[in-house]
Design an enzyme around this catalytic site. Structure first.
Site, PDB file in Angstrom:
ATOM      1  N   LYS A  13       0.824  -1.214   0.000  1.00 22.09           N
ATOM      2  CA  LYS A  13       0.000   0.000   0.000  1.00 22.09           C
ATOM      3  C   LYS A  13       0.854   1.259   0.000  1.00 22.09           C
ATOM      4  O   LYS A  13       0.643   2.173  -0.780  1.00 22.09           O
ATOM      5  CB  LYS A  13      -0.909   0.056   1.249  1.00 22.09           C
ATOM      6  CG  LYS A  13      -1.869  -1.094   1.398  1.00 22.09           C
ATOM      7  CD  LYS A  13      -2.690  -0.963   2.676  1.00 22.09           C
ATOM      8  CE  LYS A  13      -1.881  -1.000   3.958  1.00 22.09           C
ATOM      9  NZ  LYS A  13      -1.191  -2.262   4.216  1.00 22.09           N
ATOM     10  N   ARG A  88      -9.276   1.310   8.613  1.00 19.11           N
ATOM     11  CA  ARG A  88      -8.852  -0.057   8.890  1.00 19.11           C
ATOM     12  C   ARG A  88      -9.933  -0.843   9.625  1.00 19.11           C
ATOM     13  O   ARG A  88      -9.727  -2.018   9.921  1.00 19.11           O
ATOM     14  CB  ARG A  88      -7.607  -0.009   9.774  1.00 19.11           C
ATOM     15  CG  ARG A  88      -6.332  -0.432   9.079  1.00 19.11           C
ATOM     16  CD  ARG A  88      -5.236  -0.384  10.116  1.00 19.11           C
ATOM     17  NE  ARG A  88      -4.056  -1.071   9.726  1.00 19.11           N
ATOM     18  CZ  ARG A  88      -2.993  -0.494   9.176  1.00 19.11           C
ATOM     19  NH1 ARG A  88      -3.004   0.792   8.898  1.00 19.11           N
ATOM     20  NH2 ARG A  88      -1.922  -1.205   8.918  1.00 19.11           N
ATOM     21  N   ARG A 171      -0.589  -9.176  13.283  1.00 24.57           N
ATOM     22  CA  ARG A 171      -1.144  -8.109  12.436  1.00 24.57           C
ATOM     23  C   ARG A 171      -2.008  -8.692  11.323  1.00 24.57           C
ATOM     24  O   ARG A 171      -3.014  -8.116  10.943  1.00 24.57           O
ATOM     25  CB  ARG A 171      -0.014  -7.265  11.856  1.00 24.57           C
ATOM     26  CG  ARG A 171       0.647  -6.394  12.927  1.00 24.57           C
ATOM     27  CD  ARG A 171       1.960  -5.823  12.474  1.00 24.57           C
ATOM     28  NE  ARG A 171       1.802  -4.876  11.381  1.00 24.57           N
ATOM     29  CZ  ARG A 171       2.798  -4.458  10.626  1.00 24.57           C
ATOM     30  NH1 ARG A 171       4.022  -4.897  10.841  1.00 24.57           N
ATOM     31  NH2 ARG A 171       2.576  -3.586   9.662  1.00 24.57           N
TER      32      ARG A 171
HETATM   33  P1  ADP Z   1       2.319  -1.742   3.225  1.00 22.04           P
HETATM   34  O1  ADP Z   1       2.320  -0.250   3.199  1.00 22.04           O
HETATM   35  O2  ADP Z   1       1.098  -2.342   2.585  1.00 22.04           O
HETATM   36  O3  ADP Z   1       2.549  -2.299   4.588  1.00 22.04           O
HETATM   37  P2  ADP Z   1       4.892  -1.568   1.837  1.00 22.04           P
HETATM   38  O4  ADP Z   1       4.611  -0.687   0.673  1.00 22.04           O
HETATM   39  O5  ADP Z   1       5.634  -0.997   2.964  1.00 22.04           O
HETATM   40  O6  ADP Z   1       3.516  -2.269   2.328  1.00 22.04           O
HETATM   41  O7  ADP Z   1       5.641  -2.869   1.291  1.00 22.04           O
HETATM   42  C1  ADP Z   1       6.050  -3.910   2.182  1.00 22.04           C
HETATM   43  C2  ADP Z   1       7.426  -4.430   1.749  1.00 22.04           C
HETATM   44  O8  ADP Z   1       7.328  -5.129   0.516  1.00 22.04           O
HETATM   45  C3  ADP Z   1       8.445  -3.314   1.518  1.00 22.04           C
HETATM   46  O9  ADP Z   1       9.713  -3.788   1.909  1.00 22.04           O
HETATM   47  C4  ADP Z   1       8.383  -3.070   0.019  1.00 22.04           C
HETATM   48  O10 ADP Z   1       9.624  -2.576  -0.502  1.00 22.04           O
HETATM   49  C5  ADP Z   1       8.075  -4.463  -0.522  1.00 22.04           C
HETATM   50  N1  ADP Z   1       7.187  -4.455  -1.693  1.00 22.04           N
HETATM   51  C6  ADP Z   1       6.177  -3.582  -1.971  1.00 22.04           C
HETATM   52  N2  ADP Z   1       5.558  -3.904  -3.140  1.00 22.04           N
HETATM   53  C7  ADP Z   1       6.188  -5.020  -3.611  1.00 22.04           C
HETATM   54  C8  ADP Z   1       6.017  -5.851  -4.784  1.00 22.04           C
HETATM   55  N3  ADP Z   1       5.066  -5.602  -5.693  1.00 22.04           N
HETATM   56  N4  ADP Z   1       6.854  -6.911  -4.913  1.00 22.04           N
HETATM   57  C9  ADP Z   1       7.802  -7.175  -3.980  1.00 22.04           C
HETATM   58  N5  ADP Z   1       8.015  -6.430  -2.852  1.00 22.04           N
HETATM   59  C10 ADP Z   1       7.222  -5.370  -2.665  1.00 22.04           C
HETATM   60  P1  ADP Z   2       1.420  -1.539   7.453  1.00 22.42           P
HETATM   61  O1  ADP Z   2       1.136  -0.671   6.279  1.00 22.42           O
HETATM   62  O2  ADP Z   2       2.661  -2.304   7.282  1.00 22.42           O
HETATM   63  O3  ADP Z   2       0.268  -2.372   7.891  1.00 22.42           O
HETATM   64  P2  ADP Z   2       1.176   0.859   9.000  1.00 22.42           P
HETATM   65  O4  ADP Z   2       2.343   1.732   8.968  1.00 22.42           O
HETATM   66  O5  ADP Z   2       0.002   1.214   8.146  1.00 22.42           O
HETATM   67  O6  ADP Z   2       1.680  -0.595   8.681  1.00 22.42           O
HETATM   68  O7  ADP Z   2       0.627   0.715  10.471  1.00 22.42           O
HETATM   69  C1  ADP Z   2       1.459   0.345  11.545  1.00 22.42           C
HETATM   70  C2  ADP Z   2       0.615   0.213  12.798  1.00 22.42           C
HETATM   71  O8  ADP Z   2       0.022   1.494  13.109  1.00 22.42           O
HETATM   72  C3  ADP Z   2      -0.580  -0.743  12.697  1.00 22.42           C
HETATM   73  O9  ADP Z   2      -0.206  -2.084  12.953  1.00 22.42           O
HETATM   74  C4  ADP Z   2      -1.506  -0.164  13.777  1.00 22.42           C
HETATM   75  O10 ADP Z   2      -1.082  -0.538  15.076  1.00 22.42           O
HETATM   76  C5  ADP Z   2      -1.279   1.331  13.642  1.00 22.42           C
HETATM   77  N1  ADP Z   2      -2.252   1.943  12.720  1.00 22.42           N
HETATM   78  C6  ADP Z   2      -1.977   2.554  11.532  1.00 22.42           C
HETATM   79  N2  ADP Z   2      -3.101   3.007  10.953  1.00 22.42           N
HETATM   80  C7  ADP Z   2      -4.126   2.671  11.787  1.00 22.42           C
HETATM   81  C8  ADP Z   2      -5.543   2.845  11.738  1.00 22.42           C
HETATM   82  N3  ADP Z   2      -6.156   3.433  10.711  1.00 22.42           N
HETATM   83  N4  ADP Z   2      -6.270   2.354  12.785  1.00 22.42           N
HETATM   84  C9  ADP Z   2      -5.686   1.754  13.819  1.00 22.42           C
HETATM   85  N5  ADP Z   2      -4.375   1.551  13.928  1.00 22.42           N
HETATM   86  C10 ADP Z   2      -3.582   1.997  12.910  1.00 22.42           C
END
Ligand code: ADP
Ligand code: ADP
Ligand code: ZN
Length: 214
Positions: A13, A88, A171
């Site tokens: 995302k 979320r 998570r």
């Molecule tokens: P989110 O915001 O949904 O938690 P991230 O954008 O931070 O996800 O991506 C999670 C991890 O996977 C990061 O280390 C990112 O560089 C990697 N990643 C993101 N998109 C891809 C993809 N299409 N293929 C492989 N790795 C990816």
């Molecule tokens: P990822 O994209 O890898 O899931 P985020 O950076 O979006 O991670 O979120 C990290 C943590 O921050 C989540 O596991 C949660 O604890 C908190 N968080 C982020 N956004 C929200 C939300 N909209 N509602 C509740 N908790 C949140």
């Protein structure tokens, strides 16, 4: 253009939201980034949020909703935004809708980045985050030029505490219980679009642009 990114933790995302924000000159609003900035600054909100984040739990809705509603009413969000990590939960989605309805607006697209759980654990163990600017990399799929150093700002890269495999499992469980129901919620509103998040990053981005530009 008002866009919501849906998907499991690690689905990509943030990676995609950043690119969308650049291409369409709209702000990328990540609740996770907002909380991490608050933790770094040692604010009250940061202290409260950290307790939940460290366990892989969600921060309570009442600490999240007002913050986002406030953020999207700022001047830079006038022409749209891409929300990453919010909503979320169903109550968060309802709070967002209520706030938008009040000003005669609505969400245009909810984009679900679909990645199976099996891929997620690998992605997360390889994710590296910059302590200075929040930039995100991956040791295999998106490595930096110099190991451990952010390409954008030279900051130090770390494995986030909540990206440890045990926390990631929790998570994912929380995602399926509380966030996945949003797929139904936005399907019923006819704005849900799914993309295959297992493709490489540029392919995922191309699929998203194709959706936004129909
Ligand atoms: P989110 O915001 O949904 O938690 P991230 O954008 O931070 O996800 O991506 C999670 C991890 O996977 C990061 O280390 C990112 O560089 C990697 N990643 C993101 N998109 C891809 C993809 N299409 N293929 C492989 N790795 C990816
Ligand atoms: P990822 O994209 O890898 O899931 P985020 O950076 O979006 O991670 O979120 C990290 C943590 O921050 C989540 O596991 C949660 O604890 C908190 N968080 C982020 N956004 C929200 C939300 N909209 N509602 C509740 N908790 C949140
Ligand atoms: Zn950086």
């Amino acid at each position: 253009m008002k866009i919501i990114m849906l998907g499991a933790p690690g689905a990509g995302k943030g990676t995609q939201a950043k690119r969308i924000a650049e291409k369409y000159s709209i702000p990328h609003i990540s609740t996770g980034d907002i909380f991490r900035a608050n933790i770094k600054e040692g604010t009250d909100l940061g202290k409260k949020a950290k307790e939940y984040m460290d366990k892989g739990a969600l921060v309570p809705d009442e600490l999240v909703c007002d913050l986002v509603v406030d953020r999207i009413s700022q001047a830079d969000a006038k022409n749209g935004y891409v929300l990453d990590g919010f909503p979320r939960t169903i109550p968060q989605a309802e709070a967002l809708d209520a706030a938008l309805t009040k000003i005669g607006e609505k969400v245009d697209f909810a984009i679900d980045v679909d990645v199976p759980d099996d891929n997620i654990i690998n992605r997360m163990s390889g994710r590296r985050a910059c302590v200075a600017c929040g930039g995100t990399y991956h040791v295999v799929f998106n490595p930096t030029k110099v190991e451990g150093v952010c390409d954008a700002c030279g900051g130090q890269l770390i494995l986030r505490d909540d990206d440890q495999p045990e926390t990631v499992k929790n998570r994912l469980k929380v995602y399926h219980e509380q966030t996945q129901p949003l797929i139904d919620y936005y399907t019923k509103k006819n704005i849900l679009k799914s993309v295959d998040g297992t493709q490489d990053m540029s392919k995922v981005f191309d699929s998203i642009v194709a959706i936004l530009e129909v």
